[in-house]
Structures are given as structure tokens and as C-alpha cells.
Design an enzyme around this catalytic site. Structure first.
Site, mmCIF file in Angstrom:
data_model
loop_
_atom_site.group_PDB
_atom_site.id
_atom_site.type_symbol
_atom_site.label_atom_id
_atom_site.label_comp_id
_atom_site.label_asym_id
_atom_site.label_seq_id
_atom_site.Cartn_x
_atom_site.Cartn_y
_atom_site.Cartn_z
ATOM 1 N N HIS A 103 74.151 -24.599 75.166
ATOM 2 C CA HIS A 103 74.107 -24.590 76.628
ATOM 3 C C HIS A 103 72.955 -25.426 77.205
ATOM 4 O O HIS A 103 72.853 -25.564 78.429
ATOM 5 C CB HIS A 103 74.048 -23.141 77.145
ATOM 6 C CG HIS A 103 74.824 -22.940 78.415
ATOM 7 N ND1 HIS A 103 75.249 -21.707 78.852
ATOM 8 C CD2 HIS A 103 75.249 -23.826 79.366
ATOM 9 C CE1 HIS A 103 75.890 -21.845 80.001
ATOM 10 N NE2 HIS A 103 75.905 -23.117 80.335
ATOM 11 N N ASP B 172 78.287 -16.413 81.743
ATOM 12 C CA ASP B 172 77.407 -16.264 80.579
ATOM 13 C C ASP B 172 77.143 -14.789 80.312
ATOM 14 O O ASP B 172 77.099 -13.994 81.249
ATOM 15 C CB ASP B 172 76.067 -16.962 80.856
ATOM 16 C CG ASP B 172 75.425 -17.549 79.615
ATOM 17 O OD1 ASP B 172 75.196 -16.794 78.653
ATOM 18 O OD2 ASP B 172 75.146 -18.763 79.623
ATOM 19 N N HIS C 216 74.314 -14.164 79.048
ATOM 20 C CA HIS C 216 72.860 -14.223 79.206
ATOM 21 C C HIS C 216 72.502 -14.876 80.539
ATOM 22 O O HIS C 216 73.355 -15.485 81.190
ATOM 23 C CB HIS C 216 72.255 -15.009 78.043
ATOM 24 C CG HIS C 216 72.778 -14.595 76.695
ATOM 25 N ND1 HIS C 216 73.862 -15.217 76.104
ATOM 26 C CD2 HIS C 216 72.409 -13.603 75.867
ATOM 27 C CE1 HIS C 216 74.135 -14.624 74.955
ATOM 28 N NE2 HIS C 216 73.272 -13.635 74.775
ATOM 29 N N ASP D 23 70.155 -17.318 80.838
ATOM 30 C CA ASP D 23 69.763 -18.724 80.622
ATOM 31 C C ASP D 23 68.775 -19.184 81.689
ATOM 32 O O ASP D 23 68.768 -20.346 82.100
ATOM 33 C CB ASP D 23 70.987 -19.652 80.592
ATOM 34 C CG ASP D 23 71.837 -19.436 79.347
ATOM 35 O OD1 ASP D 23 71.491 -18.567 78.533
ATOM 36 O OD2 ASP D 23 72.849 -20.142 79.181
ATOM 37 N N HIS E 166 68.460 -23.694 75.139
ATOM 38 C CA HIS E 166 69.775 -23.223 75.612
ATOM 39 C C HIS E 166 69.659 -21.947 76.450
ATOM 40 O O HIS E 166 70.609 -21.581 77.125
ATOM 41 C CB HIS E 166 70.788 -23.073 74.466
ATOM 42 C CG HIS E 166 70.609 -21.872 73.585
ATOM 43 N ND1 HIS E 166 71.623 -21.356 72.814
ATOM 44 C CD2 HIS E 166 69.532 -21.103 73.336
ATOM 45 C CE1 HIS E 166 71.187 -20.309 72.132
ATOM 46 N NE2 HIS E 166 69.928 -20.141 72.424
ATOM 47 N N ASP F 184 79.996 -20.623 79.467
ATOM 48 C CA ASP F 184 79.470 -20.267 78.144
ATOM 49 C C ASP F 184 80.474 -19.325 77.511
ATOM 50 O O ASP F 184 80.770 -18.253 78.068
ATOM 51 C CB ASP F 184 78.099 -19.593 78.292
ATOM 52 C CG ASP F 184 77.411 -19.375 76.959
ATOM 53 O OD1 ASP F 184 78.106 -19.070 75.969
ATOM 54 O OD2 ASP F 184 76.169 -19.492 76.907
ATOM 55 N N ASP G 129 80.241 -17.332 75.278
ATOM 56 C CA ASP G 129 79.764 -15.991 74.944
ATOM 57 C C ASP G 129 79.868 -15.005 76.108
ATOM 58 O O ASP G 129 79.554 -13.827 75.964
ATOM 59 C CB ASP G 129 78.361 -16.016 74.326
ATOM 60 C CG ASP G 129 77.240 -16.358 75.293
ATOM 61 O OD1 ASP G 129 77.359 -16.115 76.507
ATOM 62 O OD2 ASP G 129 76.201 -16.869 74.805
ATOM 63 N N GLU H 53 78.717 -23.528 73.751
ATOM 64 C CA GLU H 53 78.331 -22.446 72.842
ATOM 65 C C GLU H 53 79.425 -21.993 71.892
ATOM 66 O O GLU H 53 79.245 -21.009 71.178
ATOM 67 C CB GLU H 53 77.746 -21.235 73.593
ATOM 68 C CG GLU H 53 76.425 -21.515 74.298
ATOM 69 C CD GLU H 53 75.222 -21.669 73.351
ATOM 70 O OE1 GLU H 53 75.313 -21.257 72.165
ATOM 71 O OE2 GLU H 53 74.196 -22.212 73.801
HETATM 72 MN MN LIG Z 1 74.465 -19.761 77.986
#
Ligand SMILES: [Mn+2]
Length: 319
Positions: A115, A142, A144, A146, A159, A246, A248, A291
């Protein structure tokens, strides 16, 4: 360190009447700790990405492979943010490709890679709109945030810093890419699907004032409601939207092939609905797909899921 670009013979300056898509591969891996993220663009193509986009009626007007420097930074350089010079070089090359693709009227799709790719793709989009004195919004899917800075990051991995960089925080060499900052308007920036934040990230999200929809928000209100609100914020009075996807954000049961899985994620139907709604908005001009880590995937399951979802972002319908 050298960054070169290989451009395919399919490049054309005459996209004709069909809508066109530019596929910009940037297999960055030094933004994270799992090298397999560099295999993402290849796995997406093996899963039929180019054919499926063509089958939707798009012309693939541009295919560029940005080569990534083999760097000793992989082996640990130390310091607060890893591999910043290398990521900066790739970001510049990618930013140029994104700007140029948007100028042709194509939808620019950046294929990662980790990312940290978003540093360059968002910079390129931001320059495009800035030159035209127009604004754009961002929706960042995402698990997360980030949104770490070198000071808050537990790992030093870029990332996990891309959103912060694009909002003007972090390593100056990335923040000041293309000579202006911030790249994003926080009032038109939305995070969707987050569930795994570092302590410093909560504080930064509150400070910069972006809107963040957590998995709890999606559970309580449903994806349709969350996306309606996301579009009201990021899509208000803008000439276009950048979508940073992303993989994830998906639940690891749906997409196990990611470097940093987090339980309790978005399911396939929720993600398909979100991307259908983005297509219907007609605002999406640039997309990151990042990712995917084929080295950690289960018989290419995640790659196929990703291609299928991307189709819905480009107009595939169930009927
Ligand atoms: Mn990310």
C-alpha cells in the site's frame, strides 16, 4: 538505483468511443515486510484481469510496468521509515503515469504491490485535479488506518503511512513529492472497514478530521448506509474520486492472500455492493488495488475474488 518503465505495444492514443482503462503495475514490496506483495500484478493478470476488463467493453489503452529497484533496504536499513528513497523514486514514476493516464480520459488502475503505492498514485491524481483547479475525494478501504507517521509507527513500514503522507504528515521526502502538500482534502477523505489501528493512529485520525467508518459501523448500519454517507462526504462537489482498495479490508476467510490479515472484515457481498455503488456514482477515475500477496494465497482464491470485485467497480452487474 534505477527505475525504468516498460510500456506495452498496446498503448494507443486513440481510445475511440469506448471508455478506456490504464493498467499501471507497480509491484512495490519494500513498504512492508512480506516480499510476496510484489507478485500481485502478475497474479491478477493470471486470474484474468485484462480479459475481464476488456469483456466489460473497456479499451485497455495503456499498460505500464513500473520496475522496482532491488534494494538493500529490504535487509533492514534501520531508521524511522524504511526504504523511503526507493519508494519515493517509484512513487514519482507512478505519479507521472497516473497523471498522464487521467489526462487521456482513462480510468487509471494502479496494481500493487503493497500500500505504499498510494503515495505515488494519489500524488499523481492530486496533480491532475490541481492543474485543472478541481477537487477530488478519496475513499480508502482498509483493515488498518495506514495513517502512521515515522514517530507513531511500530514497524517503520511505509505501507502503514500512505494516508498520513497524502494528508501532509510524515517523511518530508514523501510528503513533498511533486512539490505540493497535502495531496488530499481531509474533508473529502473517508476510511472504510478499519478494525486494527495502532494507538497513534487514533489520535491522528481525530486531529486531521477525516471520516472513518469502522467495521462496527458497517455491522450496525449496513454497507449500503455507510457507502451512502461515504459518497456524501468524499463525493461532494468533486470532479472525481480516487479509490484505494486494500484487499485486507476483506475478511481473511474471503481473501487469505494478504500480508497483514485482520479478523472480522468485510464479506464478499458487502464489498461487491460497495463497489457497485461507487460505479453507479460515476465518480471513480482512479483506483489502487493493493496488498494482494500471492505467496500467502490459497490456490489463487484471493486473486480471483479481487478481479471479480474490480469488475463490479467497473460496471459489472448481476442482471
Ligand atoms: Mn493498507
Amino acid at each position: 538505483m534505477q527505475v525504468t518503465k516498460r510500456q506495452s505495444a498496446s498503448e494507443t492514443s486513440n481510445p475511440g468511443s469506448r471508455e478506456s482503462v490504464a493498467l499501471l503495475s507497480a509491484p512495490l514490496y519494500m513498504g512492508g515486510k512480506h516480499r510476496g506483495a510484489s507478485l500481485g500484478p502478475a497474479a491478477l493478470k493470471v486470474a484474468g484481469l485484462v480479459e475481464r476488463i476488456s469483456d466489460l467493453g473497456y479499451e485497455i489503452s495503456r499498460q505500464v510496468d513500473i520496475s522496482i529497484p532491488e534494494s538493500v533496504c529490504w535487509w533492514e536499513k534501520g531508521g524511522a521509515a524504511r526504504c523511503v528513497p526507493e519508494i519515493g523514486q517509484v512513487s514519482l514514476a507512478l505519479a507521472d503515469e497516473v497523471s498522464a493516464s487521467l489526462e487521456t480520459g482513462a480510468i487509471a488502475i494502479a496494481l500493487g504491490g503493497d500500500h505504499s503505492l498510494a503515495v505515488g498514485s494519489i500524488a499523481g491524481a492530486a496533480r491532475y485535479y490541481r492543474d485543472k483547479k478541481k477537487s477530488f475525494g478519496l475513499i480508502w478501504f482498509d483493515a488498518h488506518g495506514d495513517i502512521n507517521t515515522p514517530e507513531t509507527s511500530p514497524s517503520g513500514n511505509v505501507h502503514g503511512m500512505g494516508l498520513a503522507v497524502s494528508l501532509g504528515r510524515g517523511d518530508k521526502r514523501l510528503v513533498d513529492l511533486l512539490g505540493f502538500s497535502p495531496k488530499l482534502d481531509p474533508s473529502k477523505t473517508v476510511l472504510v472497514g478499519i478494525r486494527d489501528l495502532d494507538p497513534g493512529e487514533r489520535k491522528i485520525i481525530a486531529e486531521v478530521g477525516i471520516k472513518a467508518f469502522t467495521m462496527s459501523d458497517i455491522d450496525r448500519h449496513g454497507m449500503e448506509n455507510v457507502m451512502e454517507r461515504a459518497l456524501q462526504i468524499a463525493g461532494k462537489d468533486v470532479a472525481g474520486l480516487h479509490v484505494s482498495l486494500d484487499i485486507d479490508v476483506l475478511d481473511p476467510d474471503v481473501a487469505p492472500g494478504v500480508s497483514t490479515p485482520a479478523v472480522g472484515g468485510v464479506n464478499f457481498r458487502e464489498m461487491r455492493l460497495a463497489l457497485e455503488m461507487l460505479y453507479i456514482s460515476k465518480l471513480v477515475r482512479s483506483i489502487d488495488v493493493v496488498e494482494l500477496n500471492p505467496a500467502l494465497d490459497d490456490r489463487s482464491k484471493s486473486a480471483h475474488v479481487t478481479v471479480e470485485l474490480l469488475e463490479h467497480c467497473l460496471g459489472k452487474t448481476l442482471l
